[in-house]
Design an enzyme around this catalytic site. Sequence first.
Site, PDB file in Angstrom:
ATOM      1  N   HIS A 146       0.840  -1.224   0.000  1.00  0.00           N
ATOM      2  CA  HIS A 146       0.000   0.000   0.000  1.00  0.00           C
ATOM      3  C   HIS A 146       0.865   1.260   0.000  1.00  0.00           C
ATOM      4  O   HIS A 146       0.457   2.291   0.531  1.00  0.00           O
ATOM      5  CB  HIS A 146      -0.949   0.044   1.197  1.00  0.00           C
ATOM      6  CG  HIS A 146      -1.696  -1.225   1.447  1.00  0.00           C
ATOM      7  ND1 HIS A 146      -2.915  -1.494   0.884  1.00  0.00           N
ATOM      8  CD2 HIS A 146      -1.366  -2.322   2.182  1.00  0.00           C
ATOM      9  CE1 HIS A 146      -3.329  -2.699   1.278  1.00  0.00           C
ATOM     10  NE2 HIS A 146      -2.392  -3.224   2.046  1.00  0.00           N
ATOM     11  N   SER A 154      15.223  21.051 -16.766  1.00  0.00           N
ATOM     12  CA  SER A 154      14.050  21.892 -17.020  1.00  0.00           C
ATOM     13  C   SER A 154      14.519  23.176 -17.682  1.00  0.00           C
ATOM     14  O   SER A 154      15.576  23.708 -17.343  1.00  0.00           O
ATOM     15  CB  SER A 154      13.359  22.194 -15.694  1.00  0.00           C
ATOM     16  OG  SER A 154      12.584  23.366 -15.814  1.00  0.00           O
ATOM     17  N   GLN A 194      -4.015  -6.286 -43.292  1.00  0.00           N
ATOM     18  CA  GLN A 194      -2.867  -5.428 -43.599  1.00  0.00           C
ATOM     19  C   GLN A 194      -2.560  -4.496 -42.419  1.00  0.00           C
ATOM     20  O   GLN A 194      -1.441  -4.011 -42.284  1.00  0.00           O
ATOM     21  CB  GLN A 194      -3.167  -4.621 -44.867  1.00  0.00           C
ATOM     22  CG  GLN A 194      -2.070  -3.675 -45.273  1.00  0.00           C
ATOM     23  CD  GLN A 194      -2.263  -3.171 -46.697  1.00  0.00           C
ATOM     24  OE1 GLN A 194      -2.040  -3.887 -47.658  1.00  0.00           O
ATOM     25  NE2 GLN A 194      -2.697  -1.934 -46.824  1.00  0.00           N
TER      26      GLN A 194
HETATM   27  N1  ARG Z   1      -0.258  -5.736 -48.363  1.00  0.00           N
HETATM   28  C1  ARG Z   1      -1.040  -6.892 -48.147  1.00  0.00           C
HETATM   29  C2  ARG Z   1      -1.103  -7.219 -46.663  1.00  0.00           C
HETATM   30  O1  ARG Z   1      -0.269  -6.767 -45.976  1.00  0.00           O
HETATM   31  C3  ARG Z   1      -0.477  -8.047 -48.897  1.00  0.00           C
HETATM   32  C4  ARG Z   1      -1.447  -9.123 -49.247  1.00  0.00           C
HETATM   33  C5  ARG Z   1      -2.337  -8.681 -50.322  1.00  0.00           C
HETATM   34  N2  ARG Z   1      -3.256  -9.685 -50.680  1.00  0.00           N
HETATM   35  C6  ARG Z   1      -4.355  -9.408 -51.409  1.00  0.00           C
HETATM   36  N3  ARG Z   1      -5.145 -10.394 -51.669  1.00  0.00           N
HETATM   37  N4  ARG Z   1      -4.625  -8.202 -51.805  1.00  0.00           N
HETATM   38  O2  ARG Z   1      -1.974  -7.885 -46.194  1.00  0.00           O
END
Ligand code: ARG
Length: 439
Positions: A154, A275, A320
């Site tokens: 604590h 600072s 992605q």
């Molecule tokens: N830039 C894409 C990713 O990072 C690569 C795979 C793309 N695949 C597709 N079917 N468009 O996921």
Amino acid sequence: MKLWGGRFRESESKLMEEFNASLSFDKRLFLEDITGSIAHVKMLNKCGIVNEDECINIINGLKSILKDIETGKLEINGEYEDIHSFVETNLIERIGQDGKKLHTARSRNDQVAVDMKMYAKKVSMNIVKCIDNLLKTLKEKGEENNYIMPGYTHMQRAQVVTFTHHMMAYYSMLKRDKKRIENAVEILNESPLGCCALAGTIYDTDREFTAKELNFKKPVDNFLDGVSDRDYVIELLSSFSICMMHLSRLSEELIIWSTKEFSFIEMNDKFSTGSSIMPQKKNPDAAELIRGKTGRVYGSLMAMLTVMKGLPLAYDKDMQEDKEQFFDAADTLEMCLMVMQGMVSTMVVKEKKLKEAVKQGFLNATDVADYLVKKGIPFRDAHRISGEIVIYCEENQKSIEELSLEEFKAFSTLFEEDVYNSIDYNEILKKGIKKIMKL
Ligand code: ARG
């Protein structure tokens, strides 16, 4: 420069092109992409899908691209959708028709999946190395400064511990972090290359071969899962988050300990800042930044859990999004581990201040109670008597060990000369934590 123009009548809007492109961030996968492609074309040749000359031509082309990237002769930018398009287009430009055969029996779906897994393995091993360095530093710093200090619960002074034991607590935490990361790598270590878009290929390919070439344990069992599995990204982000949480807790303690109020440590100038207005200040910015960046790594974990939730099989473009989150979190953790290592290895631990804090904290009050228990008093009564002694000490500005035997006897006639041994901090440590420490 597209890999898929054939079926389209109109060209893509500029806005869509910009929205869709991942080259600006997936360019860091260039080594994995080229390595994966070399393994793939070797397999195509072995299975009689491309001939020897084509295979050699493609491998040499890929190697020359790699060399040019590494020496800075070829910059990764331009109107390419992603790193895969960049490498393939460059290959075709360099070697002509043979280059167009590289993508036989492969899709960008299994290509990106294998690239990301290779990259994840590589950075995880770098992070494990950084953890190892920090583990070593924590152990050394602890051993060099084997002083008594107050342990807290604590945020109140509770019982005596040693600085060594405190450092070794973080050692244990980080050892678990290392295991967690290694375990995640062990689980992800199956190759998705050869799953193609989602359903494999009509060609007679050899996934065992590419898995072996690329240092995977085996190929994945299921194609749909192979191209759409991002569990390992989430699992690593979760391990990274737990590790950041540990670094953040240590940062918090270093910040508190370096205040004038505590003064248990002094940070080295190398890891402090000043600072712009208050000349006297030395700020623990390094520790504060680690604490702050923890939120950022948690953010990546939450982002990926949310991205993956509800995605139907198999690959969807949502995936992605894994890259920026994973790259940022891994970079952040690696840097934080290095900074923490620098901070801990250079800080000065103030023995005198730690000792003073122990003395003023009545940290042997529990041991007074335990002493009375040994003399036959039930713990609850012993606890009350010890509490009364603490009030007496506070009123008379004394520590418990400074009381005379007469003063002790006023609280219980069972006190004898041997009480002093029982409440001596070094004796307490010998019976307590030092027992379990292999130092
Ligand atoms: N830039 C894409 C990713 O990072 C690569 C795979 C793309 N695949 C597709 N079917 N468009 O996921």
